[in-house]
Design a protein around this motif. Structure first.
Motif, mmCIF file in Angstrom:
data_model
loop_
_atom_site.group_PDB
_atom_site.id
_atom_site.type_symbol
_atom_site.label_atom_id
_atom_site.label_comp_id
_atom_site.label_asym_id
_atom_site.label_seq_id
_atom_site.Cartn_x
_atom_site.Cartn_y
_atom_site.Cartn_z
ATOM 1 N N SER A 181 11.389 -1.458 -4.671
ATOM 2 C CA SER A 181 11.854 -1.023 -3.358
ATOM 3 C C SER A 181 13.163 -0.257 -3.497
ATOM 4 N N PRO A 182 13.339 0.812 -2.735
ATOM 5 C CA PRO A 182 14.596 1.563 -2.806
ATOM 6 C C PRO A 182 15.771 0.791 -2.220
ATOM 7 N N THR A 183 15.480 -0.282 -1.497
ATOM 8 C CA THR A 183 16.538 -1.071 -0.866
ATOM 9 C C THR A 183 16.587 -2.467 -1.478
ATOM 10 N N LEU A 226 8.913 -3.145 -13.879
ATOM 11 C CA LEU A 226 9.337 -1.758 -14.039
ATOM 12 C C LEU A 226 8.934 -0.943 -12.808
ATOM 13 N N PRO A 227 9.690 0.089 -12.472
ATOM 14 C CA PRO A 227 9.286 0.972 -11.371
ATOM 15 C C PRO A 227 7.921 1.600 -11.665
ATOM 16 N N HIS A 228 7.273 2.066 -10.626
ATOM 17 C CA HIS A 228 5.921 2.613 -10.747
ATOM 18 C C HIS A 228 5.845 3.728 -11.786
ATOM 19 N N ALA A 229 6.805 4.617 -11.784
ATOM 20 C CA ALA A 229 6.786 5.742 -12.734
ATOM 21 C C ALA A 229 6.827 5.239 -14.174
ATOM 22 N N ASP A 230 7.630 4.207 -14.425
ATOM 23 C CA ASP A 230 7.732 3.658 -15.785
ATOM 24 C C ASP A 230 6.462 2.912 -16.183
ATOM 25 N N ARG A 270 -2.738 -11.814 6.898
ATOM 26 C CA ARG A 270 -2.477 -10.382 7.035
ATOM 27 C C ARG A 270 -3.717 -9.547 7.303
ATOM 28 N N GLY A 271 -4.880 -10.153 7.163
ATOM 29 C CA GLY A 271 -6.106 -9.418 7.423
ATOM 30 C C GLY A 271 -6.573 -8.548 6.288
ATOM 31 N N THR A 272 -5.895 -8.582 5.152
ATOM 32 C CA THR A 272 -6.298 -7.769 4.011
ATOM 33 C C THR A 272 -5.918 -8.490 2.723
ATOM 34 N N GLY A 273 -6.611 -8.149 1.644
ATOM 35 C CA GLY A 273 -6.344 -8.774 0.358
ATOM 36 C C GLY A 273 -7.570 -8.683 -0.534
ATOM 37 N N MET A 274 -7.500 -9.326 -1.689
ATOM 38 C CA MET A 274 -8.589 -9.263 -2.647
ATOM 39 C C MET A 274 -9.718 -10.219 -2.270
ATOM 40 N N THR A 275 -10.923 -9.836 -2.647
ATOM 41 C CA THR A 275 -12.070 -10.735 -2.529
ATOM 42 C C THR A 275 -12.002 -11.761 -3.650
ATOM 43 N N LYS A 303 4.831 -4.764 -3.694
ATOM 44 C CA LYS A 303 3.528 -4.792 -4.352
ATOM 45 C C LYS A 303 2.471 -3.986 -3.612
ATOM 46 N N ALA A 304 2.760 -3.612 -2.379
ATOM 47 C CA ALA A 304 1.799 -2.827 -1.601
ATOM 48 C C ALA A 304 1.939 -1.325 -1.844
ATOM 49 N N ALA A 305 3.025 -0.908 -2.477
ATOM 50 C CA ALA A 305 3.255 0.522 -2.693
ATOM 51 C C ALA A 305 2.215 1.112 -3.636
#
Length: 386
Positions: free
Chosen positions: A200-202, A133-137, A302-307, A190-192
């Protein structure tokens, strides 16, 4: 033309230092303590030296089609039969299920490549994850269920846009009947919203009809016949942590009923492949291990993520569903396939179960309703894991 809409890389990194293993062992043992003996605590991550998982996925893709040729035969038969009447041609829809980090998306992308390169079949790989679902939902859903942590964020039953998934699958399957039109396939970022995610809008736009559509998803094929019984079989610490009513609500959403969207997703599938840990009693531990390896690869790339600790906490929310439905799917197969489909050449639906060892090595390939496929020739190729 070859389409791979989405293929998450499940590269597995070698872990060589004692410090890393000791720290991870402490984190895992602490965080998984509540799952008691039913779920077996993680003691140390799998630390084999894994080489080129993409090559192993490609090998498995080719072997899978040799060991269980139903998918290939189905696609070829439909294409041949439909040559006389192009408008009746329909893509073969394949469901690919497997735990987080099992390598299903990598396998899906290589199945598409293999079918294209070896048999001139056009394929597309899409993911259940892109139909959240979109973030708002999702925000509204969490607000409407303040005491249900299973609905706080994406992932579990109730957080997908199943009507959109059904519509998209039907459009892709029947694209041959209107080949000049396009099909929009949603994409999820998933990064939004600081990692909460959003649609994504696209969307991805598919312009050419395909012969094979592969849908992968961690809970694809999950169902349970009785929600109350399923929850009663969970251990007390899990019920106490998530709440009995919340767990029953989760199970109710995957009951195989004729009117449910989740059941209707299953009825759209012509073929089903299930990647499953060979040791069903250790599913929570193995999934945590695989997902941790996957996240470490993401951090390196990517240099970032969960521990490691964050991954354990992340997977913990999914554990009740794995305990309720993953074993059931492995032992009983996909439920509620609907009326037996008779396609252009009268082909039946088929299913394949691929058992994996803890290093993702292939233990056996079983065509449900058929016979086991020996994997002796394949084992050396995939012994380091998928």
């Amino acid at each position: 033309m070859l389409f791979i809409i989405r293929a998450r890389c499940t590269s597995i990194l070698p872990h060589s230092t004692t410090c890393t293993r000791t720290t991870t062992r402490t984190v895992f043992s602490t965080a998984l303590r509540t799952f008691s003996t039913q779920d077996s605590m993680m003691t140390t991550p799998h630390a084999d030296q894994i080489a080129d998982p993409a090559t192993k996925a490609a090998s498995l893709a080719s072997w899978l089609l040799q060991a269980s040729p139903a998918l290939l035969n189905l696609a070829l038969a439909r294409r041949t039969d439909a040559n006389a009447v192009p408008a009746s041609r329909r893509a073969v829809v394949v469901g690919l299920s497997g735990p987080q980090g099992s390598g299903k998306s990598t396998l899906a992308s290589h199945l598409v490549t293999y079918l294209h390169d070896k048999h001139a079949l056009r394929g597309i790989s899409i993911s259940l994850d892109d139909f959240y679902l979109p973030h708002a939902d999702l925000t509204a859903l969490a607000a409407a269920n303040p005491t249900n942590p299973l609905l706080h964020g994406r992932g579990l039953p109730g957080t997908h846009d199943l009507p959109l998934l059904l519509f998209t699958l039907e459009q892709l399957a029947t694209h041959w009947s209107h080949p000049t039109q396009t099909v929009a396939v949603p994409a999820y970022d998933k990064a939004a919203h600081s990692g909460a995610g959003d649609r994504s809008p696209t969307p991805h736009v598919v312009t050419t009809p395909c012969d094979v559509v592969i849908l992968d998803g961690w809970m694809l094929g999950f169902s349970t016949e009785n929600a109350d019984t399923a929850v009663s079989n969970l251990r007390a610490p899990i019920v106490a942590e998530f709440g009995r009513a919340n767990l029953i609500d989760m199970c109710t959403r995957i009951l195989p009923t004729p009117t449910s969207d989740w059941s209707n997703v299953h009825t759209r599938l012509d073929h089903f492949v299930h990647l499953v840990p060979g040791n069903l009693d250790q599913i929570p531990r193995i999934v945590t291990m695989w997902r941790t390896e996957q996240e470490r690869a993401l951090v390196k790339a990517r240099g970032t993520g969960m521990t490691d600790a964050q991954v354990v906490q992340f997977v913990q929310r999914y554990v009740p569903m794995y305990l309720v439905a993953a074993r059931d799917l492995a032992e009983n197969g996909v439920r509620f396939w609907g009326v037996e489909k008779v396609g252009p050449v009268g082909e039946p639906r088929r299913a394949v179960r691929v058992k994996l060892g803890e290093g993702r090595e292939v233990l056996e390939i079983v065509e449900v309703g058929g016979k086991k496929a020996a994997v002796g020739l394949l084992a050396p190729v995939l012994s380091a894991g998928l």
